[in-house]
Write a protein that holds these residues in place. Structure first.
Motif, mmCIF file in Angstrom:
data_model
loop_
_atom_site.group_PDB
_atom_site.id
_atom_site.type_symbol
_atom_site.label_atom_id
_atom_site.label_comp_id
_atom_site.label_asym_id
_atom_site.label_seq_id
_atom_site.Cartn_x
_atom_site.Cartn_y
_atom_site.Cartn_z
ATOM 1 N N THR A 133 0.834 -1.198 0.000
ATOM 2 C CA THR A 133 0.000 0.000 0.000
ATOM 3 C C THR A 133 0.866 1.245 0.000
ATOM 4 O OG1 THR A 133 -1.702 -1.186 1.196
ATOM 5 C CG2 THR A 133 -1.876 1.200 1.175
ATOM 6 N N VAL A 134 1.917 1.275 0.812
ATOM 7 C CA VAL A 134 2.816 2.427 0.838
ATOM 8 C C VAL A 134 3.442 2.616 -0.533
ATOM 9 C CG1 VAL A 134 4.942 3.358 1.821
ATOM 10 C CG2 VAL A 134 3.279 2.235 3.300
ATOM 11 N N HIS A 135 3.860 1.534 -1.157
ATOM 12 C CA HIS A 135 4.442 1.639 -2.492
ATOM 13 C C HIS A 135 3.435 2.203 -3.481
ATOM 14 C CE1 HIS A 135 6.846 0.824 -6.007
ATOM 15 N NE2 HIS A 135 5.813 0.199 -6.523
ATOM 16 N N MET A 136 2.206 1.738 -3.406
ATOM 17 C CA MET A 136 1.169 2.231 -4.316
ATOM 18 C C MET A 136 0.912 3.717 -4.111
ATOM 19 S SD MET A 136 0.068 0.083 -6.473
ATOM 20 C CE MET A 136 -1.443 0.907 -6.955
ATOM 21 N N LEU A 137 1.116 4.213 -2.900
ATOM 22 C CA LEU A 137 0.907 5.633 -2.661
ATOM 23 C C LEU A 137 2.007 6.460 -3.309
ATOM 24 C CD1 LEU A 137 -0.209 5.703 1.063
ATOM 25 C CD2 LEU A 137 -1.616 6.046 -0.952
ATOM 26 N N GLY A 138 3.074 5.820 -3.733
ATOM 27 C CA GLY A 138 4.133 6.553 -4.401
ATOM 28 C C GLY A 138 4.926 7.414 -3.452
ATOM 29 N N SER A 139 4.968 7.030 -2.180
ATOM 30 C CA SER A 139 5.709 7.823 -1.217
ATOM 31 C C SER A 139 6.441 6.908 -0.263
ATOM 32 C CB SER A 139 4.766 8.734 -0.434
ATOM 33 O OG SER A 139 3.866 7.947 0.308
ATOM 34 N N ASN A 140 7.327 7.521 0.500
ATOM 35 C CA ASN A 140 8.003 6.780 1.542
ATOM 36 C C ASN A 140 7.045 6.582 2.703
ATOM 37 O OD1 ASN A 140 10.474 6.733 0.174
ATOM 38 N ND2 ASN A 140 10.872 8.834 0.808
ATOM 39 N N PRO A 141 7.328 5.628 3.571
ATOM 40 C CA PRO A 141 6.490 5.492 4.751
ATOM 41 C C PRO A 141 6.480 6.813 5.530
ATOM 42 C CG PRO A 141 7.968 3.621 4.532
ATOM 43 C CD PRO A 141 8.386 4.628 3.507
ATOM 44 N N PRO A 142 5.386 7.128 6.188
ATOM 45 C CA PRO A 142 5.305 8.384 6.933
ATOM 46 C C PRO A 142 6.395 8.484 7.989
ATOM 47 C CG PRO A 142 3.160 7.314 6.807
ATOM 48 C CD PRO A 142 4.166 6.346 6.266
ATOM 49 N N SER A 143 6.831 9.709 8.296
ATOM 50 C CA SER A 143 7.854 9.915 9.316
ATOM 51 C C SER A 143 7.329 9.454 10.665
ATOM 52 C CB SER A 143 8.234 11.394 9.390
ATOM 53 O OG SER A 143 7.199 12.128 10.006
ATOM 54 N N GLU A 144 8.248 9.275 11.620
ATOM 55 C CA GLU A 144 7.835 8.812 12.944
ATOM 56 C C GLU A 144 6.879 9.794 13.614
ATOM 57 O OE1 GLU A 144 10.783 7.316 15.638
ATOM 58 O OE2 GLU A 144 11.962 6.519 13.973
ATOM 59 N N ASP A 145 7.142 11.110 13.490
ATOM 60 C CA ASP A 145 6.250 12.110 14.100
ATOM 61 C C ASP A 145 4.856 12.008 13.504
ATOM 62 O OD1 ASP A 145 8.212 13.071 15.753
ATOM 63 O OD2 ASP A 145 8.674 14.819 14.502
ATOM 64 N N VAL A 146 4.785 11.946 12.183
ATOM 65 C CA VAL A 146 3.487 11.853 11.513
ATOM 66 C C VAL A 146 2.796 10.560 11.902
ATOM 67 C CG1 VAL A 146 2.368 11.574 9.265
ATOM 68 C CG2 VAL A 146 4.076 13.374 9.593
ATOM 69 N N SER A 147 3.530 9.459 11.911
ATOM 70 C CA SER A 147 2.939 8.171 12.292
ATOM 71 C C SER A 147 2.384 8.220 13.703
ATOM 72 C CB SER A 147 3.974 7.054 12.188
ATOM 73 O OG SER A 147 4.327 6.847 10.845
ATOM 74 N N ARG A 148 3.115 8.856 14.614
ATOM 75 C CA ARG A 148 2.669 8.955 16.006
ATOM 76 C C ARG A 148 1.388 9.789 16.102
ATOM 77 N NH1 ARG A 148 7.357 9.127 18.053
ATOM 78 N NH2 ARG A 148 7.808 11.245 17.429
ATOM 79 N N GLU A 149 1.356 10.925 15.406
ATOM 80 C CA GLU A 149 0.165 11.780 15.432
ATOM 81 C C GLU A 149 -1.043 11.075 14.818
ATOM 82 O OE1 GLU A 149 1.658 15.194 13.349
ATOM 83 O OE2 GLU A 149 2.266 16.195 15.201
ATOM 84 N N VAL A 150 -0.831 10.430 13.682
ATOM 85 C CA VAL A 150 -1.944 9.746 13.014
ATOM 86 C C VAL A 150 -2.408 8.547 13.834
ATOM 87 C CG1 VAL A 150 -2.647 8.500 10.930
ATOM 88 C CG2 VAL A 150 -1.377 10.646 10.741
ATOM 89 N N ALA A 151 -1.490 7.889 14.541
ATOM 90 C CA ALA A 151 -1.883 6.781 15.418
ATOM 91 C C ALA A 151 -2.829 7.267 16.512
ATOM 92 C CB ALA A 151 -0.651 6.132 16.033
ATOM 93 N N ILE A 152 -2.728 8.541 16.884
ATOM 94 C CA ILE A 152 -3.618 9.114 17.897
ATOM 95 C C ILE A 152 -4.963 9.507 17.290
ATOM 96 C CG2 ILE A 152 -3.943 11.091 19.453
ATOM 97 C CD1 ILE A 152 -0.838 10.987 19.865
#
Length: 169
Positions: A3-22
């Protein structure tokens, strides 16, 4: 990973991942019931990364997700993820920093989730002060603007009215 590959981007940064996890669980809980797709938009360049991460989280919870139908999105997200019909269960806008209060002013907008350096109420107070200082444009206030800007760090998801007239038939 696919899915990340299909989005054409790198995996989200740790800060973004942490915020989105919330914000993702609260966003999911507050979505209207149904099986129709959910459209995810972003308010600015700064919220593209968090919006991408939210798309991934929604898909992990078996929610059919779409993004606006643009040539860039068809290329980056794949044609199956772009919305062309407007037959949606919800339209979400991911907003970061000062855009949070701008999107909150959209008629019919309803905040689903928020995470930030300050409470949501304090964010609004700071944003109003930020706007006042920027409008004045008085020299010497750059330091105050920079200080407020640092405290405006945050991320929010809003449900906005679904507008079908901007979809391609």
């Amino acid at each position: 990973v696919a899915t990340v590959h299909m989005l054409g981007s790198n995996p989200p940064s740790e800060d973004v991942s942490r915020e989105v996890a919330i914000i993702a669980p609260e966003t999911i809980r507050r979505l209207p019931a149904g099986s129709r797709p959910v459209l995810v938009r972003w308010s600015s360049f700064e919220s593209v990364g968090p919006a991408n991460a939210l798309v991934l989280q929604l898909e992990r919870h078996d929610i059919d997700v779409r993004v606006p139908d643009t040539s860039g999105n068809r290329l980056g997200f794949g044609p199956r993820r772009t919305d062309r019909s407007g037959d949606l269960r919800a339209e979400l806008v991911v907003a970061a920093r000062a855009d949070i209060d701008v999107v909150a002013r959209t008629p019919g907008a309803r905040q689903l989730a928020y995470v930030g350096a300050v409470s949501r109420d304090e964010h609004t107070v700071l944003f109003r002060r930020y706007e006042q200082l920027r409008r004045r444009g008085v020299g010497g206030s750059e330091h105050k603007i920079a200080e407020i800007s640092r405290r405006l760090r945050g991320l929010a998801v809003f449900a906005v009215p679904v507008v079908k007239h901007d979809r391609v038939a």
